[in-house]
Write a protein that holds these residues in place. Structure first.
Motif, PDB file in Angstrom:
ATOM      1  N   TYR A  82      18.814   2.177  16.385  1.00  0.00           N
ATOM      2  CA  TYR A  82      17.751   3.111  15.965  1.00  0.00           C
ATOM      3  C   TYR A  82      17.724   3.245  14.446  1.00  0.00           C
ATOM      4  O   TYR A  82      16.676   3.307  13.828  1.00  0.00           O
ATOM      5  N   ARG A  83      18.916   3.319  13.866  1.00  0.00           N
ATOM      6  CA  ARG A  83      18.978   3.419  12.404  1.00  0.00           C
ATOM      7  C   ARG A  83      18.715   2.055  11.762  1.00  0.00           C
ATOM      8  O   ARG A  83      18.014   1.957  10.757  1.00  0.00           O
ATOM      9  N   ALA A  84      19.250   0.988  12.395  1.00  0.00           N
ATOM     10  CA  ALA A  84      19.118  -0.356  11.808  1.00  0.00           C
ATOM     11  C   ALA A  84      17.651  -0.741  11.601  1.00  0.00           C
ATOM     12  O   ALA A  84      17.289  -1.335  10.591  1.00  0.00           O
ATOM     13  N   VAL A  85      16.801  -0.371  12.553  1.00  0.00           N
ATOM     14  CA  VAL A  85      15.383  -0.757  12.455  1.00  0.00           C
ATOM     15  C   VAL A  85      14.739  -0.103  11.223  1.00  0.00           C
ATOM     16  O   VAL A  85      14.026  -0.760  10.461  1.00  0.00           O
ATOM     17  N   THR A  86      15.033   1.169  11.002  1.00  0.00           N
ATOM     18  CA  THR A  86      14.456   1.872   9.846  1.00  0.00           C
ATOM     19  C   THR A  86      15.070   1.371   8.541  1.00  0.00           C
ATOM     20  O   THR A  86      14.381   1.182   7.534  1.00  0.00           O
ATOM     21  N   HIS A  87      16.377   1.154   8.598  1.00  0.00           N
ATOM     22  CA  HIS A  87      17.124   0.609   7.460  1.00  0.00           C
ATOM     23  C   HIS A  87      16.502  -0.735   7.039  1.00  0.00           C
ATOM     24  O   HIS A  87      16.158  -0.943   5.873  1.00  0.00           O
ATOM     25  N   ASN A  88      16.310  -1.614   8.031  1.00  0.00           N
ATOM     26  CA  ASN A  88      15.741  -2.933   7.729  1.00  0.00           C
ATOM     27  C   ASN A  88      14.266  -2.841   7.348  1.00  0.00           C
ATOM     28  O   ASN A  88      13.768  -3.638   6.556  1.00  0.00           O
ATOM     29  N   LYS A  89      13.562  -1.855   7.909  1.00  0.00           N
ATOM     30  CA  LYS A  89      12.150  -1.653   7.525  1.00  0.00           C
ATOM     31  C   LYS A  89      12.067  -1.398   6.023  1.00  0.00           C
ATOM     32  O   LYS A  89      11.198  -1.916   5.329  1.00  0.00           O
ATOM     33  N   GLY A  90      13.012  -0.602   5.534  1.00  0.00           N
ATOM     34  CA  GLY A  90      13.037  -0.314   4.093  1.00  0.00           C
ATOM     35  C   GLY A  90      13.271  -1.603   3.294  1.00  0.00           C
ATOM     36  O   GLY A  90      12.675  -1.808   2.240  1.00  0.00           O
ATOM     37  N   ILE A  91      14.131  -2.473   3.803  1.00  0.00           N
ATOM     38  CA  ILE A  91      14.387  -3.762   3.136  1.00  0.00           C
ATOM     39  C   ILE A  91      13.103  -4.590   3.118  1.00  0.00           C
ATOM     40  O   ILE A  91      12.737  -5.187   2.101  1.00  0.00           O
ATOM     41  N   MET A  92      12.387  -4.561   4.249  1.00  0.00           N
ATOM     42  CA  MET A  92      11.136  -5.344   4.351  1.00  0.00           C
ATOM     43  C   MET A  92      10.055  -4.796   3.426  1.00  0.00           C
ATOM     44  O   MET A  92       9.149  -5.529   3.035  1.00  0.00           O
ATOM     45  N   ASN A  93      10.139  -3.503   3.060  1.00  0.00           N
ATOM     46  CA  ASN A  93       9.196  -2.956   2.072  1.00  0.00           C
ATOM     47  C   ASN A  93       9.240  -3.814   0.810  1.00  0.00           C
ATOM     48  O   ASN A  93       8.207  -4.149   0.236  1.00  0.00           O
ATOM     49  N   GLY A  94      10.451  -4.152   0.391  1.00  0.00           N
ATOM     50  CA  GLY A  94      10.601  -4.959  -0.815  1.00  0.00           C
ATOM     51  C   GLY A  94      10.246  -6.411  -0.557  1.00  0.00           C
ATOM     52  O   GLY A  94       9.516  -7.043  -1.332  1.00  0.00           O
ATOM     53  N   ALA A 139      17.895   1.597  -3.134  1.00  0.00           N
ATOM     54  CA  ALA A 139      17.144   2.781  -3.552  1.00  0.00           C
ATOM     55  C   ALA A 139      17.005   3.765  -2.387  1.00  0.00           C
ATOM     56  O   ALA A 139      17.186   4.968  -2.549  1.00  0.00           O
ATOM     57  N   ALA A 140      16.704   3.229  -1.197  1.00  0.00           N
ATOM     58  CA  ALA A 140      16.505   4.113  -0.040  1.00  0.00           C
ATOM     59  C   ALA A 140      17.812   4.828   0.307  1.00  0.00           C
ATOM     60  O   ALA A 140      17.835   6.050   0.471  1.00  0.00           O
ATOM     61  N   LEU A 141      18.922   4.074   0.366  1.00  0.00           N
ATOM     62  CA  LEU A 141      20.198   4.687   0.754  1.00  0.00           C
ATOM     63  C   LEU A 141      20.693   5.657  -0.318  1.00  0.00           C
ATOM     64  O   LEU A 141      21.323   6.667  -0.015  1.00  0.00           O
ATOM     65  N   GLY A 147      17.974  13.150  -0.316  1.00  0.00           N
ATOM     66  CA  GLY A 147      17.030  13.009   0.808  1.00  0.00           C
ATOM     67  C   GLY A 147      15.746  12.387   0.259  1.00  0.00           C
ATOM     68  O   GLY A 147      15.468  12.499  -0.942  1.00  0.00           O
ATOM     69  N   ILE A 148      14.971  11.711   1.111  1.00  0.00           N
ATOM     70  CA  ILE A 148      13.798  11.012   0.565  1.00  0.00           C
ATOM     71  C   ILE A 148      12.590  11.912   0.379  1.00  0.00           C
ATOM     72  O   ILE A 148      11.653  11.561  -0.306  1.00  0.00           O
ATOM     73  N   GLN A 149      12.609  13.075   1.018  1.00  0.00           N
ATOM     74  CA  GLN A 149      11.399  13.907   0.954  1.00  0.00           C
ATOM     75  C   GLN A 149      11.110  14.399  -0.455  1.00  0.00           C
ATOM     76  O   GLN A 149       9.964  14.572  -0.823  1.00  0.00           O
ATOM     77  N   GLU A 172       0.817  -1.216   0.000  1.00  0.00           N
ATOM     78  CA  GLU A 172       0.000   0.000   0.000  1.00  0.00           C
ATOM     79  C   GLU A 172       0.850   1.265   0.000  1.00  0.00           C
ATOM     80  O   GLU A 172       0.329   2.350  -0.241  1.00  0.00           O
ATOM     81  N   GLU A 173       2.164   1.126   0.259  1.00  0.00           N
ATOM     82  CA  GLU A 173       2.993   2.336   0.431  1.00  0.00           C
ATOM     83  C   GLU A 173       3.477   2.875  -0.913  1.00  0.00           C
ATOM     84  O   GLU A 173       4.097   2.148  -1.694  1.00  0.00           O
ATOM     85  N   SER A 174       3.224   4.181  -1.150  1.00  0.00           N
ATOM     86  CA  SER A 174       3.674   4.769  -2.409  1.00  0.00           C
ATOM     87  C   SER A 174       5.195   4.831  -2.407  1.00  0.00           C
ATOM     88  O   SER A 174       5.825   4.815  -1.353  1.00  0.00           O
ATOM     89  N   SER A 184      18.804   7.576  -2.184  1.00  0.00           N
ATOM     90  CA  SER A 184      18.141   8.874  -1.984  1.00  0.00           C
ATOM     91  C   SER A 184      18.617   9.518  -0.689  1.00  0.00           C
ATOM     92  O   SER A 184      18.896  10.714  -0.662  1.00  0.00           O
ATOM     93  N   LEU A 185      18.660   8.724   0.384  1.00  0.00           N
ATOM     94  CA  LEU A 185      19.003   9.313   1.685  1.00  0.00           C
ATOM     95  C   LEU A 185      20.364   9.989   1.671  1.00  0.00           C
ATOM     96  O   LEU A 185      20.552  11.032   2.299  1.00  0.00           O
ATOM     97  N   THR A 186      21.333   9.382   0.962  1.00  0.00           N
ATOM     98  CA  THR A 186      22.690   9.932   0.996  1.00  0.00           C
ATOM     99  C   THR A 186      22.907  11.005  -0.069  1.00  0.00           C
ATOM    100  O   THR A 186      23.982  11.586  -0.154  1.00  0.00           O
TER     101      THR A 186
HETATM  102  C1  MEV Z   1      10.303   4.082   4.276  1.00  0.00           C
HETATM  103  O1  MEV Z   1       9.230   3.180   4.126  1.00  0.00           O
HETATM  104  C2  MEV Z   1      11.614   3.332   4.274  1.00  0.00           C
HETATM  105  C3  MEV Z   1      12.859   4.183   4.553  1.00  0.00           C
HETATM  106  O2  MEV Z   1      12.712   4.919   5.757  1.00  0.00           O
HETATM  107  C4  MEV Z   1      14.007   3.207   4.670  1.00  0.00           C
HETATM  108  C5  MEV Z   1      15.322   3.822   5.131  1.00  0.00           C
HETATM  109  O3  MEV Z   1      15.319   4.817   5.852  1.00  0.00           O
HETATM  110  O4  MEV Z   1      16.357   3.235   4.786  1.00  0.00           O
HETATM  111  C6  MEV Z   1      13.094   5.169   3.446  1.00  0.00           C
END
Ligand code: MEV
Length: 438
Positions: free
Chosen positions: A273-285, A379-381, A388-390, A84-86, A383-385
């Motif tokens: 703190y970063r690892a959880v978000t980093h891995n969340k992005g992996i789980m998106n895929g 893809a996430a890294l 930025g993702i915004q 569901e996530e754009s 943009s982030l580096t």
């Molecule tokens: C957003 O669904 C996923 C990200 O936050 C992953 C990341 O920060 O690496 C962009």
């Protein structure tokens, strides 16, 4: 009016809906209309979905998108993603295209071992229990033959059963710890059936074992269940290229981008703190492909996050390095997936997704899913580096607001151009639409 009910499951579907809407909704007519709006007009198809779970009242849609141009082990795939996530599918497609031109993804299955345990309590002499286990081990395997016969014919089955002493952690606690090869099946039913049979054999044989005292005979089975932690059902996905091929955009050199990227991964390796978000992005895929192919994303999630903490602290699933001018980015993850059984033959869109992927074996699907996760993280890294993702998110946000205001294509073109040089905020977009329409 009472908000509880007895015998809900016995009601017909329309009785259930009537009770729900009249009990919980102020506008019961609209609620009922919405519920029915999501029914499939094909009654057989609707019935199929009704019967997947209990107390079904309607369907809950997720978009099924496709990320094309994935080159994996020199084969091209268009990957189905239910999410569901754009931005996720767009990001996957972008990463696929990027790596297509740089040799594609390499993936390999390292191991395919599944695990299950019978947890039981025994308060007698540990040595006698060991002797008992040795004596009954062939019978454990033998009694499970009716369950394992077909799987064995195909080359799978029970690969080991051992007795584990856990009495240091809980008084009297032991396990039968078993490993399985389930081939193209995820294997949950197969494993659980084997384990429940092991438990029966264990209980029955204990009653007849002569070396046990009367109390020792009463082994207490607590539970028999597969483990979703499968650290030996592993797949590896990787990309690599010469650093100078990592041309990103004019604002950053390839070398600088590669170094920033590796730093971003290093940070996720040491900072939970970063690892959880980093891995969340992996789980998106990962989740999106797991769901599209009818697999159990909760099992996959639980197993992968346990794996991410296996060294005692939650850490990044991916790793990156620059060595001799070569950038390498990789991930090893546990994945217990099936391409037969479960939903695979039942859900028409799962069948479609598997056909789209060329009817993969479970091993191939493990590789495809791991690649989708790695691509998403890339893809996430990326943009982030850099930007930025915004930037990307705000573009989607702008489109969402424009659609909400039913902007015409002419209005959209003008406003997209306007927001190329102006910051997107909800207010700014609304104001711009109003100005345009004045
Ligand atoms: C957003 O669904 C996923 C990200 O936050 C992953 C990341 O920060 O690496 C962009």
């Amino acid at each position: 009016m009472s908000k509880t009910i007895k015998g809900f499951s016995k009601l017909s579907k329309s009785e259930k809906i009537d009770w729900i809407v009249s009990t919980y909704f102020t506008d019961s007519k609209s609620a009922k209309a919405l519920i029915k709006q999501y029914w499939n007009t094909d009654q057989k198809l609707q019935q199929l979905h009704d019967e997947f779970i209990e107390n079904t009242i309607t369907n809950y849609y997720l978009p099924l998108g496709v990320a094309p141009n994935f080159l994996i082990n020199d084969q091209v795939y268009a990957i189905p993603m239910a999410i569901e996530e754009s931005s996720v599918v767009a990001a996957a497609s972008k990463a696929a295209k990027f790596w297509f031109d740089r040799g594609g993804f390499k993936a390999e299955v390292i191991s395919t071992q599944k695990i299950g345990q019978v947890h039981f309590i025994y308060h007698g002499n540990p040595e006698t229990l060991k002797t008992f286990f040795k004596t009954i081990k062939p019978k454990l395997i033998d009694d499970a033959k009716p369950i394992t016969k077909n799987m064995e014919q195909r080359g799978g089955g029970i690969t080991s059963v051992e007795l584990r002493d856990k009495t240091d952690d809980i008084k009297g606690y032991y396990q039968l710890h078993a490993t399985f090869e389930t081939l193209d099946a995820m294997g949950a039913n197969f494993i659980n059936s084997c384990l429940e049979q092991f438990a029966k054999t264990l209980e029955n044989e204990a009653q007849q074992f002569e070396l046990f005292s009367a109390e020792e005979k009463d082994i207490e089975i607590i539970m028999s269940i597969l483990s979703n932690y499968v650290p030996n059902c592993l797949v590896r996905a990787e990309v690599s290229c010469a650093v100078e091929q990592l041309t990103e955009n004019q604002n950053i050199s390839a070398q600088e981008f590669a170094e920033k990227f590796v730093q971003a991964v290093n940070i996720a390796e040491i900072e939970p703190y970063r690892a959880v978000t980093h891995n969340k992005g992996i789980m998106n895929g990962i989740d999106a492909v797991v769901l599209a192919t009818g697999n159990d994303f909760r099992a996959v999630e639980a197993g992968i996050h346990a794996y991410a903490s296996r060294k005692g602290s939650y850490s990044s699933l991916t790793h990156a390095k620059i060595e001799d001018g070569i950038f390498t980015f990789w991930m090893e993850i546990p994945l217990a997936l099936g391409t037969v059984g479960g939903l695979t033959k039942l859900h028409p869109l799962v069948k479609l997704s598997l056909e789209l992927l060329g009817e993969p074996s479970a091993k191939e699907l493990m590789q495809i899913v791991a690649v989708a996760g790695l691509a998403q993280n890339f893809a996430a890294l990326r943009s982030l580096t850099t930007t930025g993702i915004q930037e990307g998110h705000m573009k989607m946000h702008l489109m969402n607001i424009l659609n909400q205001f039913e902007a015409s294509s002419e209005e959209k073109t003008k406003l997209i151009a306007h927001f190329k040089t102006n910051t997107v905020t909800h207010n700014a977009v609304v104001e711009a639409i109003e100005n345009l329409r004045r």
